[in-house]
Scaffold this motif. Structure first.
Motif, short mmCIF file in Angstrom:
data_model
loop_
_atom_site.label_atom_id
_atom_site.label_comp_id
_atom_site.label_asym_id
_atom_site.label_seq_id
_atom_site.Cartn_x
_atom_site.Cartn_y
_atom_site.Cartn_z
N ALA A 1 28.58 30.83 -103.16
CA ALA A 1 29.77 30.14 -102.65
C ALA A 1 30.99 30.46 -103.52
CB ALA A 1 29.52 28.63 -102.60
N SER A 2 30.80 30.46 -104.84
CA SER A 2 31.95 30.72 -105.73
C SER A 2 32.46 32.15 -105.56
CB SER A 2 31.59 30.44 -107.19
OG SER A 2 30.48 31.21 -107.58
N ALA A 3 31.55 33.11 -105.35
CA ALA A 3 31.99 34.51 -105.20
C ALA A 3 32.76 34.74 -103.90
CB ALA A 3 30.79 35.45 -105.29
N ILE A 4 32.29 34.14 -102.81
CA ILE A 4 33.00 34.39 -101.53
C ILE A 4 34.34 33.66 -101.51
CG2 ILE A 4 31.88 32.59 -100.11
CD1 ILE A 4 31.91 34.80 -97.84
N VAL A 5 34.40 32.44 -102.07
CA VAL A 5 35.70 31.75 -102.15
C VAL A 5 36.64 32.55 -103.07
CG1 VAL A 5 36.87 29.69 -103.03
CG2 VAL A 5 34.88 29.45 -101.54
N TYR B 1 34.23 40.48 -94.75
CA TYR B 1 33.34 39.38 -94.37
C TYR B 1 33.55 38.80 -92.97
CZ TYR B 1 32.32 39.35 -99.37
OH TYR B 1 31.96 39.70 -100.64
N LEU B 2 34.73 38.98 -92.38
CA LEU B 2 35.02 38.34 -91.10
C LEU B 2 34.05 38.79 -90.01
CD1 LEU B 2 37.19 36.28 -90.41
CD2 LEU B 2 38.55 38.13 -89.45
N ASP B 3 33.53 37.82 -89.26
CA ASP B 3 32.58 38.09 -88.17
C ASP B 3 31.28 38.74 -88.64
OD1 ASP B 3 34.30 36.94 -86.29
OD2 ASP B 3 35.36 38.83 -86.03
N LYS B 4 30.96 38.58 -89.92
CA LYS B 4 29.70 39.07 -90.46
C LYS B 4 28.76 37.89 -90.68
CE LYS B 4 30.66 43.51 -91.21
NZ LYS B 4 31.89 43.73 -90.51
N ASP C 1 41.39 35.74 -104.08
CA ASP C 1 41.99 36.90 -104.77
C ASP C 1 42.74 37.81 -103.80
OD1 ASP C 1 40.93 36.02 -107.14
OD2 ASP C 1 39.26 37.45 -107.15
N ASN C 2 42.14 38.07 -102.64
CA ASN C 2 42.75 39.02 -101.70
C ASN C 2 42.21 38.73 -100.31
OD1 ASN C 2 43.53 41.24 -100.14
ND2 ASN C 2 43.53 42.60 -101.91
N GLU C 3 42.92 37.86 -99.61
CA GLU C 3 42.44 37.39 -98.30
C GLU C 3 42.27 38.53 -97.30
OE1 GLU C 3 43.40 34.05 -94.89
OE2 GLU C 3 44.45 33.94 -96.80
N SER C 4 43.22 39.49 -97.25
CA SER C 4 43.12 40.55 -96.25
C SER C 4 41.92 41.46 -96.53
CB SER C 4 44.42 41.36 -96.14
OG SER C 4 44.70 42.01 -97.34
N GLU C 5 41.65 41.77 -97.80
CA GLU C 5 40.47 42.57 -98.15
C GLU C 5 39.19 41.82 -97.81
OE1 GLU C 5 39.81 45.79 -99.30
OE2 GLU C 5 41.90 45.96 -98.65
N ALA C 6 39.16 40.53 -98.14
CA ALA C 6 37.97 39.72 -97.86
C ALA C 6 37.74 39.60 -96.35
CB ALA C 6 38.11 38.34 -98.50
N LYS D 1 22.85 30.31 -93.87
CA LYS D 1 23.22 31.54 -93.16
C LYS D 1 24.16 31.18 -92.03
CE LYS D 1 20.15 33.97 -90.72
NZ LYS D 1 19.15 35.04 -90.45
N GLY D 2 25.25 31.91 -91.91
CA GLY D 2 26.19 31.67 -90.83
C GLY D 2 27.12 32.84 -90.62
N MET D 3 27.96 32.72 -89.59
CA MET D 3 28.95 33.74 -89.25
C MET D 3 30.27 33.36 -89.91
SD MET D 3 29.46 36.44 -87.13
CE MET D 3 28.23 36.34 -85.84
N CYS D 4 30.82 34.25 -90.72
CA CYS D 4 32.08 33.97 -91.40
C CYS D 4 33.23 34.11 -90.40
CB CYS D 4 32.29 34.93 -92.56
SG CYS D 4 33.80 34.59 -93.48
N THR D 5 34.00 33.02 -90.23
CA THR D 5 35.11 33.06 -89.28
C THR D 5 36.47 32.99 -89.97
OG1 THR D 5 34.96 30.69 -88.92
CG2 THR D 5 33.74 32.09 -87.39
N GLY D 6 36.47 33.10 -91.31
CA GLY D 6 37.75 33.19 -91.99
C GLY D 6 37.97 32.17 -93.07
N PHE D 7 39.21 32.06 -93.49
CA PHE D 7 39.60 31.27 -94.65
C PHE D 7 40.76 30.37 -94.25
CE2 PHE D 7 41.92 31.13 -98.84
CZ PHE D 7 40.93 30.49 -99.57
N LEU D 8 40.50 29.06 -94.21
CA LEU D 8 41.56 28.07 -93.91
C LEU D 8 41.49 27.03 -95.02
CD1 LEU D 8 40.27 27.58 -90.28
CD2 LEU D 8 42.35 28.80 -90.83
N MET D 9 41.99 27.34 -96.16
CA MET D 9 41.82 26.54 -97.37
C MET D 9 40.37 26.65 -97.87
SD MET D 9 44.81 25.52 -97.99
CE MET D 9 44.67 24.32 -99.30
#
Length: 123
Positions: free
Chosen positions: A27-31, A45-48, A36-41, A104-112
């Protein structure tokens, strides 16, 4: 062929629980990656499908059967928010704050928070 295109349009979305994870991460690594870099992340990770390991910070059980679990990231401003399949509610109810889990889940992005949907408990 036209019939194949028809098949794609009407195919049910895959049950994420049956898919192998594209990534296994804390959890700490993905946050941290999103902070650090939302567009790279997002590219990575998006939709993975992701297995995220972390300590349960909070659990929200709604009367309609929706269940949300929050994983502590070590960052007071952000966590990993995991929304579950409805039939996973019983599995989530057996978990307590402070438990170490893998979700396990589908990453749908970063909203805070980093958001995972269609989740299940891996262990």
């Amino acid at each position: 062929s036209a019939s194949y295109g028809f098949y794609l349009i009407y195919k049910k979305p895959a049950d994420v629980r049956t898919l192998p994870p594209d990534f296994s991460i804390s959890a700490s690594a993905i946050v941290g990656a999103f902070a650090d870099n939302e567009s790279e992340a997002n590219k990575k990770y998006l939709d993975k499908v992701i297995d995220v390991k972390g300590k349960v910070a909070d659990i929200k059980l709604e009367s309609n059967g929706n269940t949300t679990l929050f994983l502590d990231s070590g960052n007071p401003l952000a966590s990993v928010t995991c929304s579950f399949y409805r039939d996973e509610a019983a599995a989530v109810q057996s978990i307590k704050k402070g438990d170490e889990v893998v979700v396990k889940g589908m990453c749908t992005g970063f909203l805070m928070d980093v958001v995972l949907n269609k989740c299940s408990i891996v262990k």
